[in-house]
Design a protein around this motif. Sequence first.
Motif, PDB file in Angstrom:
ATOM      1  N   PHE A   4      35.289  46.359  36.479  1.00 28.96           N
ATOM      2  CA  PHE A   4      34.841  45.572  35.327  1.00 28.96           C
ATOM      3  C   PHE A   4      33.660  44.683  35.706  1.00 28.96           C
ATOM      4  CE2 PHE A   4      39.215  45.558  33.032  1.00 28.96           C
ATOM      5  CZ  PHE A   4      38.971  46.839  32.579  1.00 28.96           C
ATOM      6  N   PHE A   5      33.736  44.077  36.878  1.00 26.79           N
ATOM      7  CA  PHE A   5      32.656  43.206  37.341  1.00 26.79           C
ATOM      8  C   PHE A   5      31.349  43.988  37.492  1.00 26.79           C
ATOM      9  CE2 PHE A   5      30.227  41.600  40.992  1.00 26.79           C
ATOM     10  CZ  PHE A   5      29.884  40.347  40.513  1.00 26.79           C
ATOM     11  N   VAL A   6      31.427  45.153  38.138  1.00 27.55           N
ATOM     12  CA  VAL A   6      30.239  45.981  38.335  1.00 27.55           C
ATOM     13  C   VAL A   6      29.665  46.426  36.993  1.00 27.55           C
ATOM     14  CG1 VAL A   6      29.405  48.181  39.263  1.00 27.55           C
ATOM     15  CG2 VAL A   6      30.937  46.754  40.626  1.00 27.55           C
ATOM     16  N   ALA A   7      30.547  46.700  36.023  1.00 26.65           N
ATOM     17  CA  ALA A   7      30.100  47.174  34.712  1.00 26.65           C
ATOM     18  C   ALA A   7      29.484  46.073  33.862  1.00 26.65           C
ATOM     19  CB  ALA A   7      31.270  47.807  33.970  1.00 26.65           C
ATOM     20  N   GLY A   8      29.678  44.802  34.262  1.00 25.85           N
ATOM     21  CA  GLY A   8      29.023  43.724  33.546  1.00 25.85           C
ATOM     22  C   GLY A   8      29.932  42.766  32.803  1.00 25.85           C
ATOM     23  N   TYR A   9      31.236  42.794  33.072  1.00 27.93           N
ATOM     24  CA  TYR A   9      32.124  41.809  32.449  1.00 27.93           C
ATOM     25  C   TYR A   9      31.719  40.407  32.905  1.00 27.93           C
ATOM     26  CZ  TYR A   9      35.774  44.289  29.865  1.00 27.93           C
ATOM     27  OH  TYR A   9      36.473  44.980  28.912  1.00 27.93           O
ATOM     28  N   PRO A  10      31.701  39.427  32.005  1.00 23.47           N
ATOM     29  CA  PRO A  10      31.272  38.065  32.377  1.00 23.47           C
ATOM     30  C   PRO A  10      32.214  37.410  33.371  1.00 23.47           C
ATOM     31  CG  PRO A  10      32.153  38.106  30.137  1.00 23.47           C
ATOM     32  CD  PRO A  10      32.040  39.536  30.564  1.00 23.47           C
ATOM     33  N   LEU A  11      31.640  36.604  34.251  1.00 19.08           N
ATOM     34  CA  LEU A  11      32.430  35.971  35.309  1.00 19.08           C
ATOM     35  C   LEU A  11      33.502  35.044  34.765  1.00 19.08           C
ATOM     36  CD1 LEU A  11      29.689  35.122  37.965  1.00 19.08           C
ATOM     37  CD2 LEU A  11      31.531  36.795  38.170  1.00 19.08           C
ATOM     38  N   LYS A  12      33.222  34.403  33.608  1.00 18.65           N
ATOM     39  CA  LYS A  12      34.191  33.439  33.084  1.00 18.65           C
ATOM     40  C   LYS A  12      35.536  34.089  32.763  1.00 18.65           C
ATOM     41  CE  LYS A  12      32.472  33.938  28.323  1.00 18.65           C
ATOM     42  NZ  LYS A  12      31.855  33.226  27.177  1.00 18.65           N
ATOM     43  N   LEU A  13      35.526  35.389  32.510  1.00 20.81           N
ATOM     44  CA  LEU A  13      36.786  36.066  32.209  1.00 20.81           C
ATOM     45  C   LEU A  13      37.694  36.161  33.425  1.00 20.81           C
ATOM     46  CD1 LEU A  13      35.940  39.035  29.828  1.00 20.81           C
ATOM     47  CD2 LEU A  13      37.103  36.909  29.298  1.00 20.81           C
ATOM     48  N   TYR A  14      37.099  36.102  34.617  1.00 21.00           N
ATOM     49  CA  TYR A  14      37.915  36.277  35.811  1.00 21.00           C
ATOM     50  C   TYR A  14      38.825  35.067  36.049  1.00 21.00           C
ATOM     51  CZ  TYR A  14      35.739  40.661  36.868  1.00 21.00           C
ATOM     52  OH  TYR A  14      35.345  41.971  36.799  1.00 21.00           O
ATOM     53  N   GLY A  15      38.435  33.901  35.548  1.00 24.50           N
ATOM     54  CA  GLY A  15      39.343  32.758  35.573  1.00 24.50           C
ATOM     55  C   GLY A  15      40.580  33.041  34.743  1.00 24.50           C
ATOM     56  N   MET A  16      40.368  33.637  33.568  1.00 26.44           N
ATOM     57  CA  MET A  16      41.493  34.016  32.719  1.00 26.44           C
ATOM     58  C   MET A  16      42.347  35.093  33.395  1.00 26.44           C
ATOM     59  SD  MET A  16      39.421  34.219  29.102  1.00 26.44           S
ATOM     60  CE  MET A  16      40.832  34.943  28.275  1.00 26.44           C
ATOM     61  N   PHE A  17      41.683  36.042  34.065  1.00 31.94           N
ATOM     62  CA  PHE A  17      42.424  37.080  34.777  1.00 31.94           C
ATOM     63  C   PHE A  17      43.312  36.468  35.858  1.00 31.94           C
ATOM     64  CE2 PHE A  17      38.843  40.325  33.871  1.00 31.94           C
ATOM     65  CZ  PHE A  17      39.432  40.623  32.647  1.00 31.94           C
ATOM     66  N   MET A  18      42.795  35.467  36.568  1.00 37.80           N
ATOM     67  CA  MET A  18      43.566  34.839  37.639  1.00 37.80           C
ATOM     68  C   MET A  18      44.776  34.099  37.079  1.00 37.80           C
ATOM     69  SD  MET A  18      40.560  33.421  40.189  1.00 37.80           S
ATOM     70  CE  MET A  18      41.777  32.745  41.313  1.00 37.80           C
ATOM     71  N   VAL A  19      44.575  33.397  35.981  1.00 35.97           N
ATOM     72  CA  VAL A  19      45.695  32.695  35.344  1.00 35.97           C
ATOM     73  C   VAL A  19      46.750  33.689  34.887  1.00 35.97           C
ATOM     74  CG1 VAL A  19      46.377  31.278  33.374  1.00 35.97           C
ATOM     75  CG2 VAL A  19      44.285  30.732  34.639  1.00 35.97           C
ATOM     76  N   ALA A  20      46.285  34.783  34.256  1.00 35.06           N
ATOM     77  CA  ALA A  20      47.224  35.807  33.798  1.00 35.06           C
ATOM     78  C   ALA A  20      47.945  36.446  34.981  1.00 35.06           C
ATOM     79  CB  ALA A  20      46.478  36.867  32.991  1.00 35.06           C
ATOM     80  N   GLY A  21      47.215  36.632  36.094  1.00 39.79           N
ATOM     81  CA  GLY A  21      47.831  37.219  37.274  1.00 39.79           C
ATOM     82  C   GLY A  21      48.911  36.337  37.868  1.00 39.79           C
ATOM     83  N   VAL A  22      48.655  35.029  37.941  1.00 36.78           N
ATOM     84  CA  VAL A  22      49.660  34.091  38.456  1.00 36.78           C
ATOM     85  C   VAL A  22      50.877  34.066  37.538  1.00 36.78           C
ATOM     86  CG1 VAL A  22      50.143  31.671  38.945  1.00 36.78           C
ATOM     87  CG2 VAL A  22      47.970  32.679  39.667  1.00 36.78           C
ATOM     88  N   ALA A  23      50.626  34.025  36.227  1.00 37.88           N
ATOM     89  CA  ALA A  23      51.738  34.031  35.269  1.00 37.88           C
ATOM     90  C   ALA A  23      52.551  35.314  35.394  1.00 37.88           C
ATOM     91  CB  ALA A  23      51.196  33.878  33.846  1.00 37.88           C
ATOM     92  N   GLY A  24      51.846  36.436  35.567  1.00 36.62           N
ATOM     93  CA  GLY A  24      52.546  37.708  35.725  1.00 36.62           C
ATOM     94  C   GLY A  24      53.374  37.745  36.989  1.00 36.62           C
ATOM     95  N   LEU A  25      52.842  37.179  38.086  1.00 34.85           N
ATOM     96  CA  LEU A  25      53.575  37.144  39.345  1.00 34.85           C
ATOM     97  C   LEU A  25      54.836  36.306  39.216  1.00 34.85           C
ATOM     98  CD1 LEU A  25      53.680  37.904  42.327  1.00 34.85           C
ATOM     99  CD2 LEU A  25      52.327  35.854  42.831  1.00 34.85           C
ATOM    100  N   VAL A  26      54.722  35.167  38.548  1.00 32.04           N
ATOM    101  CA  VAL A  26      55.897  34.315  38.324  1.00 32.04           C
ATOM    102  C   VAL A  26      56.941  35.070  37.511  1.00 32.04           C
ATOM    103  CG1 VAL A  26      56.733  32.213  37.208  1.00 32.04           C
ATOM    104  CG2 VAL A  26      54.598  32.164  38.519  1.00 32.04           C
ATOM    105  N   GLY A  27      56.466  35.792  36.490  1.00 28.94           N
ATOM    106  CA  GLY A  27      57.391  36.562  35.666  1.00 28.94           C
ATOM    107  C   GLY A  27      58.078  37.663  36.456  1.00 28.94           C
ATOM    108  N   LEU A  28      57.338  38.332  37.332  1.00 34.76           N
ATOM    109  CA  LEU A  28      57.922  39.395  38.150  1.00 34.76           C
ATOM    110  C   LEU A  28      58.981  38.837  39.097  1.00 34.76           C
ATOM    111  CD1 LEU A  28      54.729  41.454  39.040  1.00 34.76           C
ATOM    112  CD2 LEU A  28      56.575  42.143  37.498  1.00 34.76           C
TER     113      LEU A  28
END
Length: 359
Positions: free
Chosen positions: A175-199
């Motif tokens: 996604f990064f190489v394809a041009g997704y904006p960097l600000k979305l990766y903060g959201m991805f990290m938050v979602a990843g932490v939340a997902g890890l807690v859920g798992l």
Amino acid sequence: MAVLRGKESYLLLVTTLMLSIIGIIFVYSAGTYWSAVHYSGKMPFYMKQSMYFAVAIVVFLITIRLNILREQSFWKMAYIFSLILLVLVLIPGIGLVRNGSQSWIGVGPLTIQPAELTKITVIVYLSHILAQHKTGTPIINWRHGFVLVLPVVLIMLQPDFGSVFILVVSVFLLFFVAGYPLKLYGMFMVAGVAGLVGLIATAPYRLTRIKAFLDPWADPLVSGFQAVQSLMAIGPAGIFGHGFGQSRQKFLYLPEPQNDFIYAIILEEVGLLGGLVILALFVIAIYAGYKFAVQAKTRASYYAIIGLVTMLTVQAFLNISVVIGLVPVTGVTLPFISYGGTSLVTMWLIIGIIYQLAK
């Protein structure tokens, strides 16, 4: 291969061949005693690995000649097929349970792991979709996330956290190489932490693994057993190791040493120097793989090669990190080296796809 330019066309092939041959050699060293004790009367692991290697080379030679691998329609069907396999593996009687995960399908004497195929189909199919967006228009699209999330959910039901981690990290870099904006990766990290807690909340054994990672000696005979035995293999080995075939941990201390923890046996027998040679081969192969992306004639091929090489990189890094105690234990093979037909054939399938897309 003759149409590929530059030394990378040889570097990638030579390094992956060397890694595969080294794998057979150390599967022989690491797994012979385990095979004799637990699988007496059956074909030794190194002989099976040699057969898998022969099959893998045939798959590679066929793959580099399949021009259909450039077509989005093919990868769409392959993606759908891999999802069907992920559903089938969850059905009792079809899916096989190994080490607590229902991740395999038995086909006669053979077994396949659908998650390995799925990682490839998701990356290449997504690459074609990402290549369709017009320059200057927003690239963010719910379809991209859906293509990723659906197989991730199915793989986690097995459960197979290692495959999910490799796939998600590879796709995020894509996604990064394809041009997704960097600000979305903060959201991805938050979602990843939340997902890890859920798992962790839904499967407490993952919390146990994290505790064992933080202090494996707190429970050295149960939750911390693999980590402790791996470190005991590596610690005394020094620069040159104990010598080929002289591992001590392979004698029923480190469970199934020919599989996920084979790098610990390599370090024990040939030491830091031998381990660095393995790392150097991976670095060269990864460098050559990314150079292949530059030769790609289409954006879809460029994205796909980037994603596939990243997947190999993440998997190798994760396996080695587990072995040396940098991350919690998770079931991920060392590409080209660990014992297993599905793993080895899949790795060479990826190399074949890279060669085909770079032509």
